[in-house]
Design an enzyme around this catalytic site. Structure first.
Site, mmCIF file in Angstrom:
data_model
loop_
_atom_site.group_PDB
_atom_site.id
_atom_site.type_symbol
_atom_site.label_atom_id
_atom_site.label_comp_id
_atom_site.label_asym_id
_atom_site.label_seq_id
_atom_site.Cartn_x
_atom_site.Cartn_y
_atom_site.Cartn_z
ATOM 1 N N HIS A 287 37.133 43.787 42.659
ATOM 2 C CA HIS A 287 37.146 42.359 43.010
ATOM 3 C C HIS A 287 38.095 41.603 42.064
ATOM 4 C CE1 HIS A 287 35.400 38.332 43.964
ATOM 5 N NE2 HIS A 287 35.699 38.126 42.691
ATOM 6 N N GLU A 288 37.990 41.905 40.771
ATOM 7 C CA GLU A 288 38.872 41.243 39.798
ATOM 8 C C GLU A 288 40.336 41.613 40.052
ATOM 9 O OE1 GLU A 288 37.839 38.921 37.770
ATOM 10 O OE2 GLU A 288 35.818 39.217 38.523
ATOM 11 N N HIS A 291 41.929 39.529 42.664
ATOM 12 C CA HIS A 291 42.485 38.238 42.226
ATOM 13 C C HIS A 291 43.926 38.410 41.760
ATOM 14 C CE1 HIS A 291 39.040 35.742 42.728
ATOM 15 N NE2 HIS A 291 38.272 36.443 41.911
ATOM 16 N N GLU A 369 37.842 33.754 46.353
ATOM 17 C CA GLU A 369 36.765 34.731 46.131
ATOM 18 C C GLU A 369 36.576 35.620 47.357
ATOM 19 O OE1 GLU A 369 35.567 35.375 43.295
ATOM 20 O OE2 GLU A 369 36.515 33.649 42.346
ATOM 21 N N ASP A 373 36.967 39.629 47.422
ATOM 22 C CA ASP A 373 35.917 40.491 47.977
ATOM 23 C C ASP A 373 36.509 41.437 49.025
ATOM 24 O OD1 ASP A 373 33.858 39.521 46.467
ATOM 25 O OD2 ASP A 373 33.020 38.216 48.024
HETATM 26 ZN ZN LIG Z 1 36.197 36.391 41.693
#
Ligand SMILES: [Zn+2]
Length: 428
Positions: A287-288, A291, A369, A373
C-alpha cells in the site's frame, strides 16, 4: 479614531470579517463533532453486518467509546483554541507581548526574534495541560499509552532544544530577509523555506528521528524475504529496512517510508510487526509502495510548495498594510520593523479561513488511499490487505461507524467499510 464612515474603514472591516469567519468555522466544527459523537453512540450496540464475523462486540464498543472520548476532548481543544486565538489577536495579546519586549531589547531584529520566541513559549505552556491529559488520561484509559512522565518530559525538552537549534536560525534568516531584501523578500524567503524543507526530508530520518527512537535493521527473515521480493517486483530500492521501537511510547501501530532518492528507507513500528503476519506486513508495505508508484508523495510536496508560495506572496502584500495589523488587534511599531508580528498574525489567522477548503484536500487524500489500496491488491492480495487493515483498525480502536459528513470533512483515509468493500469479492 474611526470618525469617518465605519463601514469603509478597512481595519474595522477585517475585524468584522475575521470574527465572523472564526465564529462560523467554530459552529461548523462543533456541529461536525456532535454529529460524529451522536452517530458513533447510536451504532455502539451492534457490530455492522459486514464485520460481524471478524470484530467482536467488545472491540466495537471500545472503538466507539474511544472515538467519542477523543471527540469530546476535541471539543474542549477547539473552544480553547478559539479563545487563545482571540486573546492573541483582537484582545491584544500579541500587541502587548510586542510592546512589553520593545523597551528591553530596543527595536530591530533581536526584538522581533524575541517576539517569536515569547509567542512559542507561551503557546507551548497553554497547550501543555491538554497534551498531558491526552497522553496520560485519554490514551492511558484505553490502554494505548506506554510512555512515562519522565520520557514524556525528556521528549519535550529534547524537542524544544532541537526546535530552537533548527528554528531560531531559520526564523532569524527569514526576519532578516523581510527587512533587508526589498519588495520581493517573500520570493527569496520562500526559496529559503523550500530549501529548509528539503533539508529536513534528509536530516529528519537520519539525524532527528534516531534521537527519539531506536532504529534497528529488520531481523525477521520471513518478513525480510517477502518484503525484499515485493520491493524488487515493484522496482523499488531502499537504503534499508528498519524496525522502530514505537512500543516505547504508544501501542498504536504503523509503517512508513521516509527520505527520498537514494536515502529512502522503510520503517516498521515494532508494534506493527508483532501484530501482523508476514503476508499482512507485505500487503501494508505494498500500500505504501502504491503511494510512491502513483507519485502521491511528490505531488503532495509540489502542491505544498505551490501553496506556500501563494502564502508568502499574500504575506508580502499584507505585511505592508496597516489595517492588517490594526484590524487584528495589533498596534504596529511605527518606527521599527513589524515582520515578526506580520508572520505570527498570518500563521494565526490563515487556518481560520483555510479550514473551509479542508474537505477538498481530505477528498483528494481519500482518492489517493483508494489508489494505493488498488495497487497493493495487484501486488499482493486483497485478502491479506483486508485482514491487516481490520487488525489495525481494531488495535487502534478506530470506529467502523463514523458519521459520513464528518468523514467527508476530516478523514484522510476512507472509512473501513468503504475500503474493505473494494478489497473483498462481494457475495452475489
Ligand atoms: Zn495510505
Amino acid at each position: 479614531m474611526h470618525d469617518t464612515n465605519l463601514f469603509f474603514d478597512p481595519s474595522l472591516r477585517l475585524t468584522v470579517v475575521f470574527a465572523t469567519v472564526l465564529m462560523l468555522g467554530l459552529l461548523l466544527k462543533f456541529w461536525l463533532s456532535s454529529r460524529q459523537i451522536r452517530h458513533v453512540a447510536q451504532h455502539r450496540d451492534q457490530v455492522p453486518a459486514a464485520f460481524a464475523q471478524t470484530i467482536t462486540l467488545v472491540a466495537h464498543q471500545k472503538a466507539a467509546d474511544y472515538t467519542v472520548a477523543k471527540a469530546r476532548v476535541g471539543l474542549v481543544e477547539m473552544a480553547l483554541g478559539a479563545v487563545v486565538l482571540l486573546g492573541w489577536t483582537l484582545l491584544g495579546g500579541l500587541s502587548a507581548l510586542n510592546q512589553w519586549l520593545a523597551p528591553w531589547l530596543g527595536v530591530g531584529l533581536l526584538q522581533q526574534l524575541a517576539v517569536l520566541v515569547g509567542f512559542a513559549l507561551i503557546s507551548g505552556l497553554i497547550d501543555l495541560p491538554l497534551s498531558l491529559y491526552q497522553t496520560f488520561v485519554l490514551e492511558e484509559q484505553f490502554g494505548f499509552n506506554k510512555t512515562t512522565l519522565k520520557l514524556w518530559l525528556m521528549d519535550m525538552v529534547k524537542g524544544s532544544l532541537i526546535g530552537a537549534l533548527i528554528g531560531l536560525p531559520i526564523a532569524a534568516l527569514i526576519l532578516w530577509m523581510m527587512g533587508a531584501s526589498g519588495g520581493l523578500w517573500w520570493l527569496w524567503a520562500w526559496c529559503v523555506w523550500m530549501g529548509f524543507n528539503l533539508l529536513l526530508l534528509v536530516i529528519y530520518p537520519t539525524l532527528i528521528a534516531p534521537m527519539f527512537n531506536k532504529f534497528t535493521p529488520l531481523q525477521d527473515d520471513a518478513v525480510k524475504a517477502r518484503v525484499t521480493a515485493l520491493m524488487q517486483r515493484c522496482g523499488f530500492s531502499a537504503k534499508g529496512l528498519f524496525v522502530m521501537d514505537g512500543s516505547k511510547r504508544s501501542a498504536h501501530a504503523n509503517a512508513y517510508f521516509t527520505g527520498f532518492g537514494a536515502a529512502k528507507r522503510v520503517v516498521f513500528f515494532d508494534t506493527l510487526l508483532s501484530k501482523l503476519s508476514p503476508a499482512e506486513v507485505d500487503a501494508v508495505l505494498a500500500h505504501e509502495l502504491g503511494h510512491f508508484k502513483h507519485k502521491h508523495i511528490i505531488k503532495r510536496i509540489v502542491s505544498m510548495f505551490a501553496m506556500s508560495l501563494a502564502g508568502f506572496a499574500l504575506l508580502g502584500w499584507l505585511a505592508t498594510q496597516t489595517w492588517f495589523y490594526t484590524g487584528l488587534g495589533v498596534m504596529p511599531n511605527l518606527t521599527a520593523p513589524n515582520d515578526a508580528l506580520a508572520l505570527l498574525l498570518f500563521l494565526l489567522v490563515m487556518p481560520v479561513f483555510s479550514f473551509f477548503v479542508s474537505p477538498l484536500l481530505a477528498q483528494l487524500s481519500r482518492k489517493h488511499e483508494f489508489e494505493a489500496d488498488a495497487y497493493a491488491m495487484q501486488q499482493t492480495s486483497g485478502q491479506d490487505l483486508s485482514t491487516a487493515l481490520l487488525k489495525l483498525y481494531e488495535d487502534n480502536a478506530s470506529t467502523l461507524t463514523p458519521d459520513p459528513v464528518y468523514v467527508a470533512f476530516y478523514y484522510s483515509h476512507p472509512s473501513a467499510s468503504e475500503r474493505l468493500a473494494r478489497m473483498l469479492p462481494t457475495p452475489a
